[in-house]
Design a protein around this motif. Structure first.
Motif, short mmCIF file in Angstrom:
data_model
loop_
_atom_site.label_atom_id
_atom_site.label_comp_id
_atom_site.label_asym_id
_atom_site.label_seq_id
_atom_site.Cartn_x
_atom_site.Cartn_y
_atom_site.Cartn_z
N ALA A 510 0.85 -1.19 0.00
CA ALA A 510 0.00 0.00 0.00
C ALA A 510 0.88 1.24 0.00
N ALA A 511 0.58 2.14 -0.90
CA ALA A 511 1.22 3.46 -0.92
C ALA A 511 0.18 4.47 -0.45
N PHE A 512 0.57 5.32 0.50
CA PHE A 512 -0.39 6.25 1.07
C PHE A 512 0.16 7.67 1.07
N SER A 513 -0.77 8.61 1.15
CA SER A 513 -0.38 10.02 1.20
C SER A 513 -1.48 10.78 1.93
N GLY A 514 -1.12 11.95 2.43
CA GLY A 514 -2.10 12.76 3.14
C GLY A 514 -1.65 14.19 3.26
N ALA A 515 -2.59 15.05 3.56
CA ALA A 515 -2.28 16.47 3.74
C ALA A 515 -2.92 16.94 5.04
N GLN A 516 -2.16 17.75 5.80
CA GLN A 516 -2.65 18.29 7.07
C GLN A 516 -3.13 17.18 8.00
N VAL A 517 -2.30 16.16 8.16
CA VAL A 517 -2.61 15.06 9.08
C VAL A 517 -2.08 15.42 10.45
N ARG A 518 -2.93 15.33 11.45
CA ARG A 518 -2.56 15.72 12.81
C ARG A 518 -2.53 14.49 13.71
N GLY A 557 4.10 7.64 2.15
CA GLY A 557 4.81 6.47 2.64
C GLY A 557 4.37 5.20 1.94
N LYS A 558 4.95 4.09 2.39
CA LYS A 558 4.67 2.78 1.80
C LYS A 558 4.63 1.74 2.90
N VAL A 559 3.63 0.85 2.81
CA VAL A 559 3.44 -0.21 3.79
C VAL A 559 3.35 -1.54 3.06
N LEU A 568 6.32 -0.82 7.88
CA LEU A 568 6.34 0.54 7.38
C LEU A 568 7.68 0.75 6.71
N GLU A 569 7.68 0.57 5.39
CA GLU A 569 8.93 0.64 4.65
C GLU A 569 9.48 2.07 4.64
N SER A 570 8.59 3.03 4.53
CA SER A 570 9.05 4.42 4.50
C SER A 570 7.89 5.33 4.86
N LEU A 571 8.25 6.46 5.43
CA LEU A 571 7.29 7.52 5.71
C LEU A 571 8.04 8.84 5.72
N GLN A 572 7.46 9.83 5.11
CA GLN A 572 8.05 11.15 5.09
C GLN A 572 6.95 12.19 5.23
N ALA A 573 7.18 13.15 6.12
CA ALA A 573 6.20 14.20 6.35
C ALA A 573 6.91 15.45 6.85
N GLY A 584 9.55 0.83 10.55
CA GLY A 584 9.30 -0.11 11.63
C GLY A 584 8.34 -1.19 11.19
N LYS A 585 7.82 -1.93 12.16
CA LYS A 585 6.94 -3.06 11.85
C LYS A 585 5.90 -3.23 12.95
N LEU A 586 4.82 -3.90 12.56
CA LEU A 586 3.75 -4.26 13.47
C LEU A 586 3.52 -5.75 13.32
N ASP A 587 3.77 -6.51 14.36
CA ASP A 587 3.64 -7.96 14.34
C ASP A 587 2.23 -8.33 14.78
N MET A 588 1.41 -8.81 13.83
CA MET A 588 0.02 -9.13 14.15
C MET A 588 -0.09 -10.39 15.00
N LYS A 589 0.86 -11.31 14.87
CA LYS A 589 0.79 -12.54 15.67
C LYS A 589 1.04 -12.25 17.14
N GLN A 590 2.00 -11.38 17.42
CA GLN A 590 2.34 -11.07 18.81
C GLN A 590 1.70 -9.77 19.30
N ALA A 591 1.00 -9.06 18.39
CA ALA A 591 0.33 -7.80 18.74
C ALA A 591 1.32 -6.79 19.32
N LEU A 592 2.50 -6.69 18.69
CA LEU A 592 3.54 -5.75 19.12
C LEU A 592 3.91 -4.86 17.95
#
Length: 734
Positions: A510-518, A557-559, A568-573, A584-592
């Motif tokens: 997934a590639a994502f983008s946003g404007a004025q994200v708080r 960014g890209k996930v 989270l392969e990359s994020l820039q803002a 970073g990463k989110l481990d769904m099996k361990q919920a960490l």
């Protein structure tokens, strides 16, 4: 219908026979003299027939016959009546008979009663009245038509009035405890004919049903009425019901419900290839009340008013191979659904459905949230079959659904549109679009069930989704708040038949983008300034009031998802004059989860009211200062996000070296130059000494090789020493 036609022909023949017999005998014989003979003949057939009333007939003003007080039982149990009849009569018009037509004034059956009993062995008491089957018997010939009429000739039969009054039926099954009482049953038909003219039908009944297995100890009371106008073609090719009205009242254990249905229907080619059409209107009723009356377990739903009102209107058309409902209108509580549905091939169950609804809240029809429901969900292993391959391979479905407003799991959606095609083991979600929280979702997917397992592909495009109200609806904004619009392009594929298989094989990008994200309640600029002050040992401005959020501009960014890990392969803002990154990463099996947030400062100040840096060291340098890690089960941004200890330690060392160089740079360089000069001088001295020793060594070798005079030297033994040439050769040999 062929049987009905034959029965009507037989009825005409019997009526004519009765007429002829009546004319011949009405003035000669007393019919009661035949009662013993009739009873004896019935007894020979295994039927105990008692004619307790009089048999009578009349000739004027109408030809008629009448029987009274008849009782029928089995010969083996003559005291247990199976059927009883209080009175039956037939009145014929005489003048039409003289013209070869049958015109009946009135057919009356009053007080007919059936008492049917099934014993513990499953045998019915009426079976004793049936003749034993004989395989050698030939089929009975078709009855002759009245007046020698040919099979295709229309029957000229008319009955002004047919009345069945005070009839009753009592059915008992001693094996199951089922008990059905139908009493009274009344039928009235006015103007019956076979000339294609409409006649009236009125039917009324009251019934009581006892069934311990389904109804418990409380009987079900059913009362109903049916009336309408019926038209039957002369050749039985068409049957029509107009202005049909059905009303059924049900009551049990203090609960009651009414069902009212209006119908206009017709059937063409009744005896060959029936084609039918019908306009149905089911007036509003309560399915929940109906289930209570029928002792059916009502589904537990979050809204106690759900399923309290349903109404249907539809036009049904069909034939032997297909059926369609078009148009269709369904009212479910506060929801209205319109559209059409058709089975285009009954043998293949090819289904075509297109529906449009105004609004519906699915949550009202789901079980209410409870701790027990959560425990049941957690009790699932994830290995339960989720995708039924055999069912998918049998589907032949074209499905379309449009809804103006939809609520699912407290998520508000609008303008839902779905187009799905399932055939030959492949389900294609050709289009799925909806608007939600100011954003729009466009998706398409494909499920291939032709192989040993299901293969799923998905492509989705999300634009303008407002994060704030979405997280509020999901109840995820208690400790973390995100606001602003998000865009995303998603591509995913997986395979499997169970939830565990599908999640394990999920591969998505997934590639994502946003404007004025708080982001709140975390202020990245404040954290950056605190770290800078700590490293530089500068005094922080204690009077400054920092906002409790981070405003991000030009977010992108890209996930990826693989092996149940979201990376989270990359994020820039942009955060004021800072450039924020994340990995970073989110481990769904361990919920960490574990994320680092490197930052880069583009100017001497983080913002107009932020902190100022006095060293160029901080400019255009990627600094790994923050790290967020913790458990998804107990998400706490303020507690989970803090200093990246490894990054800060490396930063302190690097900054100390930078400051040392900045403060003592010239002195250090001079000392380094002097030290280098000393090194160079020492190198030159050592080199000169080495060169001198080399020359001395060369001279000694030369002297020894060449000697001091011409006399040939000798050793102590008197032998002459080797010449210089020999020594040189010997040296080279060595």
């Amino acid at each position: 219908m062929k049987l009905l036609r034959r029965l009507l022909k037989v009825l005409v023949a019997l009526v004519l026979l009765i007429v002829i017999a009546a004319v011949a005998l009405v003035f000669v014989f007393d019919p009661n003299m035949f009662k013993p003979r009739i009873e004896s003949l019935a007894r020979e057939q295994g039927v105990e027939l008692e004619i307790n009333g009089n048999l009578g007939w009349q000739l004027w003003p109408a030809l008629g016959v009448e029987v009274n007080d008849i009782r029928v039982a089995a010969v083996s149990a003559p005291d247990d009546a199976i059927a009883e009849l209080n009175r039956a009569s037939l009145r014929l018009a005489i003048r039409p008979l003289l013209q070869g037509e049958v015109s009946v004034h009135h057919i009356l059956i009053d007080g007919a009663a059936l008492d049917l009993i099934v014993d513990e062995q499953g045998q019915g008491n009426w079976e004793a009245l049936l003749p034993e089957e004989d395989a050698s018997e030939q089929p009975a010939p078709e009855p002759a038509t009245a007046s020698g009429a040919e099979p295709g000739e229309a029957l000229q039969l008319a009955v002004e009035q047919i009345t069945l009054s005070n009839a009753s039926l009592h059915y008992r099954d001693r094996g199951t405890g089922q008990d059905l009482t139908l009493s009274p049953l009344n039928v009235g038909i006015t103007g019956f004919n076979l000339q294609g003219q409409p006649f009236n039908l009125a039917l009324g009944w009251e019934a009581s049903i006892e069934d311990p297995a389904t109804l418990g100890n409380e009987p079900l009371a059913v009362a109903g009425e049916l009336d309408g106008r019926i038209t039957l073609a002369q050749d039985f090719s068409r049957l029509e019901l107009s202005n049909g009205r059905l009303r059924v009242e049900l009551a049990r254990a203090g609960a009651s419900d009414d069902i009212r249905l209006t119908v206009n229907a017709s059937v063409d080619e009744l005896l060959t290839s029936p084609r039918y059409q019908s306009d149905l209107t089911l007036e509003p009723f309560s399915p929940k009340a109906l289930m209570a009356v029928l002792s059916l377990p009502a589904p537990e739903m979050a809204d106690p008013q759900a399923l309290s009102r349903v109404a249907v209107s539809a036009r049904v058309e069909g034939a032997t191979e297909q059926v369609s409902v078009d148009p269709l209108r369904l009212e479910l509580d506060e929801t209205t659904i319109e559209g059409r549905a058709a089975i285009t091939d009954l043998s293949q169950m090819a289904l075509n459905v297109a529906l449009t609804g105004d609004r519906i809240n699915i949550d009202h029809y789901l079980p209410p949230p409870s701790e027990e429901a959560v425990e049941e969900e957690t009790g699932s292993t994830g290995d339960e079959p989720l995708i039924p391959l055999e069912l998918i391979r049998s589907l032949d479905v074209a499905f379309g659904l449009d809804f103006g407003a939809l609520t699912v799991k407290d998520l508000e959606m609008q303008d839902l549109s779905v187009r799905l095609l399932a055939r030959d083991g492949v389900v294609n979600l050709e289009r799925a679009t909806l608007n939600a929280y100011e954003g729009r979702l466009d998706a398409n997917a494909r499920l291939d069930g032709t192989g040993e397992t299901a293969v799923v592909d998905l492509v989705a495009d999300l634009s303008g989704l407002e994060l704030g109200p979405l997280l509020t609806a999901l109840e995820l904004d208690e400790k973390l708040q995100l606001t602003g619009a998000l865009n995303a392009d998603v591509a995913a594929d997986t395979r499997g038949l169970t939830m565990n298989e599908l999640t394990s094989a999920l591969d998505a990008q997934a590639a994502f983008s946003g404007a004025q994200v708080r982001l709140a309640p975390l202020n990245v600029e404040q954290k950056f300034c605190e770290i800078v002050n700590r490293v530089t040992q500068a005094q922080a401005d204690r009077q400054k009031a920092w906002a409790d959020y981070t405003e991000m501009k030009a977010l992108s960014g890209k996930v990826t998802i693989q092996d149940q890990v979201i990376r989270l392969e990359s994020l820039q803002a942009g955060v004021e004059r800072l450039t924020l990154g994340a990995q970073g990463k989110l481990d769904m099996k361990q919920a960490l989860y574990d994320f680092t947030l490197p930052m880069r400062l583009g100017s001497e100040g983080t913002s107009e009211g932020g902190c100022q840096v006095t060293s160029n060291y901080w400019l255009d340098r990627s600094l790994s200062l923050l790290r967020c890690r913790g458990s998804l089960d107990d998400l706490n941004p303020l507690g989970d996000c803090g200093l990246d200890s490894d990054g800060v330690q490396s930063l302190i060392k690097d900054f100390a070296a930078y400051k040392l160089k900045e403060q003592h740079g010239e002195r250090i360089e001079a000392e380094k130059a002097r030290a280098q000069q000393k090194v160079d001088e020492e190198k030159a001295r050592v080199r000169e000494k080495l060169d001198e020793e080399k020359r001395e060594l060369e001279d000694r070798v030369r002297e020894r090789l060449l000697g001091g005079d011409d006399e040939e030297p000798t050793d102590e033994s008197g032998e002459s020493e080797p010449s210089a040439e020999e020594r040189l050769k010997d040296l080279f040999r060595r």
